[in-house]
Write a protein that holds these residues in place. Structure first.
Motif, mmCIF file in Angstrom:
data_model
loop_
_atom_site.group_PDB
_atom_site.id
_atom_site.type_symbol
_atom_site.label_atom_id
_atom_site.label_comp_id
_atom_site.label_asym_id
_atom_site.label_seq_id
_atom_site.Cartn_x
_atom_site.Cartn_y
_atom_site.Cartn_z
ATOM 1 N N LYS A 76 0.856 -1.186 0.000
ATOM 2 C CA LYS A 76 0.000 0.000 0.000
ATOM 3 C C LYS A 76 0.893 1.236 0.000
ATOM 4 C CE LYS A 76 -4.277 -1.712 0.510
ATOM 5 N NZ LYS A 76 -5.428 -1.415 -0.351
ATOM 6 N N ILE A 77 0.646 2.123 -0.941
ATOM 7 C CA ILE A 77 1.425 3.370 -1.003
ATOM 8 C C ILE A 77 0.808 4.368 -0.029
ATOM 9 C CG2 ILE A 77 2.088 5.320 -2.473
ATOM 10 C CD1 ILE A 77 2.065 3.286 -4.839
ATOM 11 N N VAL A 78 1.539 4.673 1.043
ATOM 12 C CA VAL A 78 0.998 5.554 2.083
ATOM 13 C C VAL A 78 1.657 6.940 2.112
ATOM 14 C CG1 VAL A 78 0.083 3.744 3.591
ATOM 15 C CG2 VAL A 78 2.479 4.421 3.817
ATOM 16 N N TYR A 79 2.724 7.107 1.321
ATOM 17 C CA TYR A 79 3.301 8.452 1.219
ATOM 18 C C TYR A 79 4.129 8.581 -0.056
ATOM 19 C CZ TYR A 79 7.827 6.571 2.796
ATOM 20 O OH TYR A 79 8.998 5.869 2.903
ATOM 21 N N ALA A 80 4.357 9.826 -0.429
ATOM 22 C CA ALA A 80 5.234 10.121 -1.566
ATOM 23 C C ALA A 80 6.162 11.240 -1.142
ATOM 24 C CB ALA A 80 4.411 10.555 -2.774
ATOM 25 N N SER A 81 7.334 11.261 -1.733
ATOM 26 C CA SER A 81 8.275 12.326 -1.411
ATOM 27 C C SER A 81 8.771 12.977 -2.691
ATOM 28 C CB SER A 81 9.438 11.767 -0.602
ATOM 29 O OG SER A 81 9.956 10.617 -1.230
ATOM 30 N N LYS A 82 9.003 14.271 -2.619
ATOM 31 C CA LYS A 82 9.614 14.956 -3.759
ATOM 32 C C LYS A 82 10.731 15.847 -3.240
ATOM 33 C CE LYS A 82 6.193 18.691 -4.023
ATOM 34 N NZ LYS A 82 6.639 19.970 -3.892
#
Length: 215
Positions: free
Chosen positions: A132-138
């Motif tokens: 499950k993708i629970v966060y993204a970072s840039k």
């Protein structure tokens, strides 16, 4: 104290370094039926933070396999129980997962982009892992616009902190580079000399600075 400025490219800070936040984090809240799983796989502090968006009673009794001491601490800080701790990079989790029956149901709480393909390795061998993708970072604005002196000591704590730095800046031969783990080291340009910390902690990286100054 050494006279070279230390630049720490990390989400976490340290009192003896110029902290440059390397990533801006966005959290997601996908629907998760926690009752389907035996254990979590947690590879960053952000995954534990993402869990805080859910009802604690739904997830807190599930132990977690954590990639490092820091990710384990972040889960314990929630009140969770740690199943086992890897050596700081994804490949070391494969042997841990293989110690459990193939019927074990794992839930990997992950970032949108991940540096290791350990899940694929395990799935190919018949292990049951949902993701499950629970966060993204840039890349953070702070990192993109920082000015780093030529004689600085640079500490990188993730592959993305290296990649974001290199998208706008150049590593010079006058820089002393310290990296937190092997996956982070792989993100450096080829033929780039660096020192690998003994443990995957910021404190361990800072100890290298202290030792090199003592010489």
């Amino acid at each position: 104290m050494h006279n070279k400025p230390i630049y720490l490219f990390s989400v976490s800070s340290h009192p003896d370094a110029v902290h440059v936040n390397s990533l801006d984090i966005t959290f997601f809240q996908p629907e998760i039926d926690f009752s389907k799983y035996d254990y979590f796989i947690i590879t960053s502090k952000q995954a534990s933070k993402a869990l805080q968006q859910y009802e604690k009673k739904e997830y807190i009794k599930k132990p977690a396999l954590c990639i490092s001491k820091q990710s384990a601490k972040s889960f314990e800080d929630l009140g969770g129980q740690v199943l086992a701790v890897g050596k700081g990079y994804g490949d070391t989790l494969v042997e841990k997962i293989k110690q459990y029956p193939k019927e074990t149901k794992w839930l990997y709480l992950r970032a949108e982009l991940v540096a290791s393909d350990f899940v694929l390795t395990c799935k190919e061998e018949g292990y049951c892992i949902d993701e499950k993708i629970v966060y993204a970072s840039k890349c953070s604005e702070a990192l993109l616009h920082v000015t780093v002196p030529q004689e600085a000591i640079l500490i990188f704590t993730s592959p993305s902190s290296v990649e974001c730095f290199l998208s706008r800046h150049t590593l010079l031969h006058t820089h002393k580079i310290i990296v937190i783990g092997k996956t982070t080291a792989k993100a450096l340009p080829k033929n780039c000399s660096y020192t690998l910390s003994d443990e995957t902690t910021i404190e361990s990286c800072m100890q290298i600075v202290g030792k090199s100054h003592e010489k």
